[in-house]
Scaffold this motif. Structure first.
Motif, PDB file in Angstrom:
ATOM      1  N   THR B   7      16.451   3.716 -12.220  1.00 33.96           N
ATOM      2  CA  THR B   7      16.662   2.656 -13.002  1.00 33.96           C
ATOM      3  C   THR B   7      15.032   2.375 -13.908  1.00 33.96           C
ATOM      4  O   THR B   7      14.231   3.581 -14.345  1.00 33.96           O
ATOM      5  N   THR B   8      15.358   1.339 -14.327  1.00 30.23           N
ATOM      6  CA  THR B   8      14.372   1.071 -15.256  1.00 30.23           C
ATOM      7  C   THR B   8      13.556   0.110 -14.714  1.00 30.23           C
ATOM      8  O   THR B   8      11.447   0.877 -14.938  1.00 30.23           O
ATOM      9  N   GLY B   9      13.459  -0.275 -14.087  1.00 36.25           N
ATOM     10  CA  GLY B   9      12.335  -0.714 -13.145  1.00 36.25           C
ATOM     11  C   GLY B   9      12.526  -0.650 -11.554  1.00 36.25           C
ATOM     12  O   GLY B   9      12.866  -0.083 -10.996  1.00 36.25           O
ATOM     13  N   ASN B  10      11.259  -1.939 -10.807  1.00 34.23           N
ATOM     14  CA  ASN B  10      11.033  -1.234  -9.255  1.00 34.23           C
ATOM     15  C   ASN B  10      11.799  -2.981  -9.002  1.00 34.23           C
ATOM     16  O   ASN B  10      11.727  -3.013  -7.779  1.00 34.23           O
ATOM     17  N   THR B  11      12.246  -3.530  -9.512  1.00 34.26           N
ATOM     18  CA  THR B  11      13.248  -5.135  -8.370  1.00 34.26           C
ATOM     19  C   THR B  11      14.601  -4.905  -8.723  1.00 34.26           C
ATOM     20  O   THR B  11      15.205  -3.719  -9.385  1.00 34.26           O
ATOM     21  N   PRO B  12      15.297  -5.968  -7.300  1.00 34.43           N
ATOM     22  CA  PRO B  12      16.870  -5.641  -7.174  1.00 34.43           C
ATOM     23  C   PRO B  12      17.495  -6.083  -8.671  1.00 34.43           C
ATOM     24  O   PRO B  12      18.610  -5.486  -9.116  1.00 34.43           O
ATOM     25  N   GLN B  13      16.517  -6.593  -9.859  1.00 36.28           N
ATOM     26  CA  GLN B  13      17.397  -7.288 -10.573  1.00 36.28           C
ATOM     27  C   GLN B  13      17.614  -5.857 -11.991  1.00 36.28           C
ATOM     28  O   GLN B  13      17.820  -6.008 -12.737  1.00 36.28           O
ATOM     29  N   THR B  14      16.748  -4.876 -11.647  1.00 40.59           N
ATOM     30  CA  THR B  14      16.339  -4.288 -12.712  1.00 40.59           C
ATOM     31  C   THR B  14      18.083  -3.767 -13.549  1.00 40.59           C
ATOM     32  O   THR B  14      18.915  -2.878 -12.604  1.00 40.59           O
ATOM     33  N   THR B  15      17.784  -3.090 -14.159  1.00 40.22           N
ATOM     34  CA  THR B  15      18.635  -2.003 -14.762  1.00 40.22           C
ATOM     35  C   THR B  15      18.613  -1.160 -14.867  1.00 40.22           C
ATOM     36  O   THR B  15      18.015   0.187 -13.978  1.00 40.22           O
ATOM     37  N   ILE B  16      19.760  -0.642 -15.126  1.00 36.85           N
ATOM     38  CA  ILE B  16      19.923   1.736 -14.693  1.00 36.85           C
ATOM     39  C   ILE B  16      19.110   2.507 -15.972  1.00 36.85           C
ATOM     40  O   ILE B  16      19.651   1.864 -17.048  1.00 36.85           O
ATOM     41  N   ASP B  17      19.119   3.110 -15.669  1.00 35.05           N
ATOM     42  CA  ASP B  17      18.160   4.112 -16.250  1.00 35.05           C
ATOM     43  C   ASP B  17      19.037   5.570 -16.614  1.00 35.05           C
ATOM     44  O   ASP B  17      19.833   5.676 -16.004  1.00 35.05           O
ATOM     45  N   THR B  18      19.489   5.346 -18.200  1.00 32.80           N
ATOM     46  CA  THR B  18      21.162   7.031 -18.083  1.00 32.80           C
ATOM     47  C   THR B  18      21.048   8.277 -18.308  1.00 32.80           C
ATOM     48  O   THR B  18      21.251   8.669 -17.937  1.00 32.80           O
ATOM     49  N   ARG B  19      19.375   8.537 -17.771  1.00 32.53           N
ATOM     50  CA  ARG B  19      19.392   9.529 -17.826  1.00 32.53           C
ATOM     51  C   ARG B  19      18.172   9.468 -16.353  1.00 32.53           C
ATOM     52  O   ARG B  19      17.332   9.355 -16.203  1.00 32.53           O
ATOM     53  N   PHE B  20      19.239  11.219 -15.676  1.00 28.65           N
ATOM     54  CA  PHE B  20      18.198  11.176 -14.567  1.00 28.65           C
ATOM     55  C   PHE B  20      16.793  12.105 -14.479  1.00 28.65           C
ATOM     56  O   PHE B  20      16.365  10.703 -13.597  1.00 28.65           O
ATOM     57  N   GLY B  21      17.052  12.617 -15.640  1.00 26.22           N
ATOM     58  CA  GLY B  21      15.702  13.437 -14.603  1.00 26.22           C
ATOM     59  C   GLY B  21      14.600  13.031 -15.696  1.00 26.22           C
ATOM     60  O   GLY B  21      13.099  12.858 -15.244  1.00 26.22           O
ATOM     61  N   ARG B  22      14.045  11.842 -16.602  1.00 24.13           N
ATOM     62  CA  ARG B  22      14.231  10.940 -17.288  1.00 24.13           C
ATOM     63  C   ARG B  22      13.781   9.578 -17.152  1.00 24.13           C
ATOM     64  O   ARG B  22      12.550   8.166 -17.525  1.00 24.13           O
ATOM     65  N   ALA B  23      13.984   9.216 -15.716  1.00 22.21           N
ATOM     66  CA  ALA B  23      14.575   7.334 -15.549  1.00 22.21           C
ATOM     67  C   ALA B  23      13.046   7.180 -15.283  1.00 22.21           C
ATOM     68  O   ALA B  23      12.103   8.055 -14.374  1.00 22.21           O
ATOM     69  N   ASP B  69      24.194   8.949 -15.842  1.00 21.57           N
ATOM     70  CA  ASP B  69      25.119   8.012 -16.610  1.00 21.57           C
ATOM     71  C   ASP B  69      25.213  10.904 -17.284  1.00 21.57           C
ATOM     72  O   ASP B  69      25.904  11.463 -17.857  1.00 21.57           O
ATOM     73  N   LYS B  70      23.324  10.673 -17.800  1.00 29.68           N
ATOM     74  CA  LYS B  70      23.430  12.046 -18.435  1.00 29.68           C
ATOM     75  C   LYS B  70      22.506  12.769 -17.170  1.00 29.68           C
ATOM     76  O   LYS B  70      21.678  12.350 -16.724  1.00 29.68           O
ATOM     77  N   PHE B  71      23.110  14.191 -16.998  1.00 30.52           N
ATOM     78  CA  PHE B  71      21.854  15.130 -15.788  1.00 30.52           C
ATOM     79  C   PHE B  71      21.429  16.500 -16.882  1.00 30.52           C
ATOM     80  O   PHE B  71      22.859  16.764 -17.614  1.00 30.52           O
ATOM     81  N   GLY B  72      20.780  16.748 -17.458  1.00 31.32           N
ATOM     82  CA  GLY B  72      20.582  17.921 -17.530  1.00 31.32           C
ATOM     83  C   GLY B  72      20.719  19.154 -16.937  1.00 31.32           C
ATOM     84  O   GLY B  72      20.276  19.038 -15.924  1.00 31.32           O
TER      85      GLY B  72
END
Lengths: 298, 112
Positions: B7-23, B69-72
């Motif tokens: 995720t991009t943040g640490n609240t329940p309303q946060t959005t998904i970070d599409t990159r796994f390793g560098r989220a 979404d993306k895994f290296g």
């Protein structure tokens, strides 16, 4: 012996043009040209050397003996490059340890730290070194990083060590650097006595020149600037040179004839002999600046 | 079962970070009691091998499945070696944490 590194910051500004021409105006037998751009070596295209010796470059990759490993994870914690991963699981059948050779910098800390002596090192080929000389007798060496190998610096390190050890009969060694200002450039210019910074008078050349200057100042090396393709862009490079107190040693004009001669594999001084005096003059200036910086008497 | 979603943040309303390793964060969801826990990705600033380090973080936190979404390639290798299941985000998803968790429970996500 004087080590002159030719660096730039921005790629394609003319490092190899300068390095090859400078090497060609210096005394045969006393000069060695080393192409350190192991990711894309091209100086040999201008020098046409006959290679007489080659050497493989290897890096030591950890190999884990799983019969000895107890999956304690010390190696994985110690590795600064995340090149080794230990999968600790509650059931021993799921335990695993993975090595990522592409991330490994061959520092050896994993095998050093392993309490079970489960890690040994296996050399893996990452590149090749070559040396020889041109038909005119100019001594030349280069390195080539293997396709897919990620790290150029160890190949450059091995190249410099191979050609410099026991070769004290040279007066001048010219190191043609890769572009940029990262590890491979640091590896090339480390130990040099002088850095020739080749740039073009454009915002791109200026931007990357600034970074390159920061690097050579960090390494405390004397430098001079060569402005290639002079006449395009603006004079911001001149201003930067003044600010940083780095002299501009030569300007090569933007001319179609020059580009066209270089594209046929000729060096600048062989295609345009009028530049020979200019390159000899640069060499004089380099010596003066070097002596002044190191306060060495004549 | 514990699943992890970058995720991009640490609240329940946060959005998904599409990159796994560098989220920036991972939301760990315990499917038995629906408890959410956010853990910071310590690998985000790694110069090299962020995927390996992030994979290691999943192992250390006892995660059973990850959704992204993306895994290296390195991250995927670590996750597979640890038997952590890899699920891909569906295209055109709402980008909302709860929707993704629901999709996972409804078995709408594709396993890699």
């Amino acid at each position: 012996m004087l080590h002159i590194a030719v660096a730039s910051g921005k790629g394609g500004t003319g490092k190899t043009t300068i390095a090859t021409s400078l090497a060609q105006v210096l005394p045969i037998g006393k000069t060695l040209l080393v192409d350190c751009d192991v990711e894309a070596p091209n100086a040999h295209l201008f020098i046409n050397p006959i290679f007489t010796a080659t050497k493989e470059v290897t890096k030591n990759i950890p190999v884990v003996d799983k019969s000895l490993c107890d999956y304690c994870g010390l190696c994985s914690d110690a590795c600064k490059f995340n090149a080794i991963s230990v999968i600790k699981q509650s059931s021993s059948s799921d335990q695993n340890i993975l090595v990522f050779p592409n991330l490994c910098h061959a520092c050896g800390v994993c095998s050093y730290i392993c309490p079970q002596n489960a890690i040994s090192e296996k050399p893996e080929k990452i590149g090749k070194l070559s040396k020889g000389s041109s038909v005119d007798g100019l001594d030349f060496a280069n390195g080539e990083l293997d396709i897919g190998a990620p790290d150029a610096a160890p190949v450059i390190h091995a190249l410099k060590k191979w050609v410099l050890q026991g070769n004290s009969h040279y007066d001048t060694i010219i190191l043609d650097s890769p572009p940029g200002a990262s590890c491979s450039v640091v590896e090339t210019i480390r130990g040099a006595d002088f850095v020739l910074l080749v740039t073009e008078p454009t915002p791109f050349g200026l931007h990357d020149l600034r970074i390159a200057i920061k690097l050579i100042k960090d390494l405390n090396l004397p430098a001079g600037i060569i402005v290639n393709r002079d006449g395009i862009g603006n004079n911001d490079v001149d201003k930067l040179g003044k600010e940083e107190e780095i002299p501009i040693l030569l300007r090569i004009p933007m001319e179609r004839e020059i580009a066209s001669a270089l594209s046929t594999g000729k060096t600048l001084v062989s295609a345009f002999p009028k530049f020979q005096a200019a390159f000899k003059n640069i060499f004089q200036k380099i010596n003066e600046i070097y002596r002044k910086a190191n306060k060495v008497g004549k | 079962m514990k699943i992890a979603i970058p995720t991009t943040g640490n609240t329940p309303q946060t959005t998904i970070d599409t990159r796994f390793g560098r989220a920036s964060w991972y939301c760990l969801v315990d499917l038995e009691n629906k408890q959410k826990e956010f853990i910071k990705n310590s690998a985000i600033s790694a110069a090299h091998g962020a995927g390996v380090q992030a994979g290691q973080l999943m192992i250390d936190n006892g995660v059973n499945a990850v959704i992204s979404d993306k895994f290296g390639p390195n991250a995927a290798e670590v996750l597979r070696a640890a038997n952590i299941k890899i699920y891909l985000l569906p295209t055109g998803n709402s980008n909302q944490l709860d929707d993704i968790v629901q999709d996972f429970q409804d078995q709408k996500l594709i396993q890699q």
